[in-house]
Design a protein around this motif. Structure first.
Motif, PDB file in Angstrom:
ATOM      1  N   UNK A 186       2.974 -14.756 -14.719  1.00  0.00           N
ATOM      2  CA  UNK A 186       2.434 -13.485 -15.209  1.00  0.00           C
ATOM      3  C   UNK A 186       3.109 -12.342 -14.457  1.00  0.00           C
ATOM      4  N   UNK A 187       3.591 -11.356 -15.215  1.00  0.00           N
ATOM      5  CA  UNK A 187       4.232 -10.184 -14.632  1.00  0.00           C
ATOM      6  C   UNK A 187       3.306  -8.987 -14.809  1.00  0.00           C
ATOM      7  N   UNK A 212      -6.062 -17.435  -7.473  1.00  0.00           N
ATOM      8  CA  UNK A 212      -6.720 -18.599  -6.874  1.00  0.00           C
ATOM      9  C   UNK A 212      -6.557 -19.850  -7.730  1.00  0.00           C
ATOM     10  N   UNK A 213      -6.393 -19.649  -9.036  1.00  0.00           N
ATOM     11  CA  UNK A 213      -6.202 -20.807  -9.910  1.00  0.00           C
ATOM     12  C   UNK A 213      -4.776 -21.334  -9.859  1.00  0.00           C
ATOM     13  N   UNK A 214      -3.925 -20.636  -9.088  1.00  0.00           N
ATOM     14  CA  UNK A 214      -2.576 -21.159  -8.899  1.00  0.00           C
ATOM     15  C   UNK A 214      -1.541 -20.581  -9.836  1.00  0.00           C
ATOM     16  N   UNK A 215      -1.881 -19.518 -10.562  1.00  0.00           N
ATOM     17  CA  UNK A 215      -0.914 -18.878 -11.457  1.00  0.00           C
ATOM     18  C   UNK A 215       0.242 -18.286 -10.642  1.00  0.00           C
ATOM     19  N   UNK A 216       1.439 -18.426 -11.159  1.00  0.00           N
ATOM     20  CA  UNK A 216       2.590 -17.750 -10.561  1.00  0.00           C
ATOM     21  C   UNK A 216       2.555 -16.288 -10.989  1.00  0.00           C
ATOM     22  N   UNK A 217       2.672 -15.386 -10.020  1.00  0.00           N
ATOM     23  CA  UNK A 217       2.513 -13.975 -10.368  1.00  0.00           C
ATOM     24  C   UNK A 217       3.551 -13.098  -9.673  1.00  0.00           C
ATOM     25  N   UNK A 218       4.088 -12.131 -10.428  1.00  0.00           N
ATOM     26  CA  UNK A 218       4.923 -11.088  -9.837  1.00  0.00           C
ATOM     27  C   UNK A 218       4.255  -9.766 -10.170  1.00  0.00           C
TER      28      UNK A 218
END
Ligand code: ATP
Ligand code: MG
Lengths: 268, 237
Positions: A186-187, A212-218
């Motif tokens: 998610x960007x 917290x659910x482990x999503x990759x985020x920028x």
């Protein structure tokens, strides 16, 4: 492990005409990692983020996502964008669609497109006949969308139009709209900058949940408290280059770059 | 007084001449309606080409062709365009009403293109970006998000174009099409009296245009209302 890297940016550059906005930027974003990008206005934060899903076409360099260089104009970028959610400062909900339609529109269209393609192939015996129907896809996506809306407590707004919602509601819906595509990353481009102060919290809370659910985020943001709490790594952009990067503790506690020191003195 | 009544009667009642006016009016509305549909289609497509060209840099040649078309159509008199289509291009075809409708449709397209261009410009840039960021193609986003908002934003102007067409098409009589504008001449050739036929035709045009204008105001009112309550599709900022 190299395998762990989800997006690998190599020597990325971007110019708007004469103006060189990104100068040979390289970063790796690992699966599950939260990267926060900070920097002064005009330093190229948005441009970097928008290059990651090619909303801006890079002028040079590579962006490797799922073993493909998506900066190459020959790849079908739409397929990759379906796996990269993006959240904008101005929310950008579809004004002519209800909240529910906003969430279901893209997943339904993408699945219908696949369905038609498969039907076409089946006609020539090159694929199994699809068992799904349009009604099934629609029902499934609507159910999924309603679950997402329930999660953010906005189920009763399903039939409302965006113009009737508060900024905080719009942004949370924009976030679940992106989630409905089951993205790998998610960007976020300043997701709370256009919000009234009392609505910033609800959006940041949702983002923390995702983290917290482990999503990759920028995430590009000016919310330094949030950055400190959520980020695995902070990137400080200055004049189109990464001037310093590191853990929140290192960057906030012991900044080395003088421009970063000056920037932090202003925002903290 | 008596004499005026006879003149009116000759112009309207004798030999059921009133029927001719209403047949003419029917043709006028038919031509205007078909022309409006053609014009809106052409205009919206041209504005769309222009919009995609502006946003993505694609469709360069198509944009040039559209601009050329607009320049030529706007730069020449519609009577000439009508004569060219009636006597040259469609010389083999005896359906005058369709030829009239096509002429005015092609003509109106060049004007609707400007109207629709403003409609597209009023759609927030973020709408296209949001669609693209979800993995939809430019065309998918255009079709589901941009075009509906653009058309909605210029709906009153598009309806106004239809009203204009009702009046402007009155020149199709030039090439012998029996629209409302042609009827006074036909009746005058029998009664040798122009005054009443012209007055009657004028009144009919006026009534229709006023009625359509009221419809336009109703559309505008409804849109203003829905902008305030739900479904507002103007700039999302
Ligand atoms: N589409 C564009 N055309 C021309 N110049 C652009 C465009 N987009 C950005 N720029 C320029 O690129 C530079 C970097 O812009 P960018 O939006 O990436 O900065 P930013 O770090 O996100 O700033 P902010 O904090 O204000 O959002 C700025 O000088 C900006 O004016
Ligand atoms: Mg920015």
């Amino acid at each position: 492990m190299e395998n762990n890297v989800l997006i690998s940016v190599k020597d990325l550059s971007k110019s708007f005409g004469e103006l060189e906005v990104l100068k040979s930027v390289s970063i790796d974003i690992k699966a599950g990692e939260k990267v926060v990008i900070i920097g002064a206005s005009g330093s190229g934060k948005s441009t970097l983020l928008r290059c990651l899903n090619c909303l801006e076409d890079p002028t040079g360099g590579e962006i490797i996502f799922e073993n493909e260089n998506i900066a190459d104009p020959h790849v079908d970028i739409n397929i990759h964008r379906q796996k990269m959610g993006m959240v904008f400062q101005q929310f950008n909900l579809f004004n002519n669609k209800t909240v529910l339609e906003n969430i279901t529109l893209a997943p339904v269209m993408v699945r219908m497109q696949k369905l038609r393609r498969q039907k076409h192939l089946a006609l020539f015996g090159k694929a199994e006949k699809p068992t799904e129907t349009k009604a099934q896809i629609l029902a499934e996506e609507q159910e999924k969308a309603m679950a997402l809306l329930a999660r953010i407590g906005l189920a009763e707004k399903a039939e409302a139009y965006p113009s009737t919602l508060s900024g905080g509601q719009k942004q949370r819906i924009a976030i679940v709209r992106a989630l409905a595509m089951n993205p790998k990353v998610m960007l976020f481009d300043e997701p709370t900058s256009a919000l009234d102060p009392e609505m910033v919290g609800e959006v940041l809370d949702l983002m923390k949940e995702l983290a917290n659910e482990g999503m990759t985020m920028a995430i590009v943001t000016h919310e330094m408290g949030f950055a400190r709490e959520v980020a695995d790594r902070i990137i400080f952009m200055d004049g189109g280059v990464i001037a310093e990067e590191g853990t929140p503790e290192a960057l906030f506690g012991n900044p080395k770059n003088v421009r970063l020191q000056a920037f932090l003195a202003k925002v903290l | 007084m008596e004499q005026l009544w006879t003149r009116f009667s000759k112009a309207f009642l004798v030999q059921n001449r009133w029927k001719m006016y209403f047949e003419g009016l029917g043709n006028t509305l038919l031509i205007a309606l078909i022309a409006a549909l053609i014009g809106i289609t052409i205009g919206v497509v041209m504005a769309m080409v222009n919009y995609i060209n502006k946003k993505t840099g694609k469709l360069k040649i198509a944009t040039k062709i559209c601009n050329f078309y607009i320049t030529v159509v706007r730069g020449t008199p519609v009577v000439l365009q009508l004569m060219i289509l009636y006597f040259v291009v469609f010389a083999f075809w005896d359906n005058g009403i369709m030829i009239g409708a096509i002429t005015f449709g092609l003509n109106s397209g060049a004007y609707v293109a400007e109207i629709a261009r403003a409609g597209f410009e009023s759609v927030d840039d973020g709408q296209m970006e949001a669609g693209r960021s979800l993995g939809l193609s430019t065309w998918q986003t255009m079709r589901t998000i941009i075009i509906p908002q653009a058309v909605r934003n210029c709906l009153p102007s598009l309806f106004n174009e239809f009203i204009m067409l009702v009046k402007e098409t009155s020149i199709v009589g030039y090439v012998g099409i029996y629209d409302l504008g042609k009827i006074p001449g036909l009746i005058q050739s029998r009664t040798f009296d122009y005054l009443f036929p012209l007055l009657i035709a004028a009144v009919l045009y006026l009534v229709v245009v006023l009625a359509l204008t009221r419809v336009l105001h109703m559309i505008e009112k409804r849109m203003a209302k829905s902008d305030r309550n739900a479904g507002g599709a103007t700039n999302g900022k």
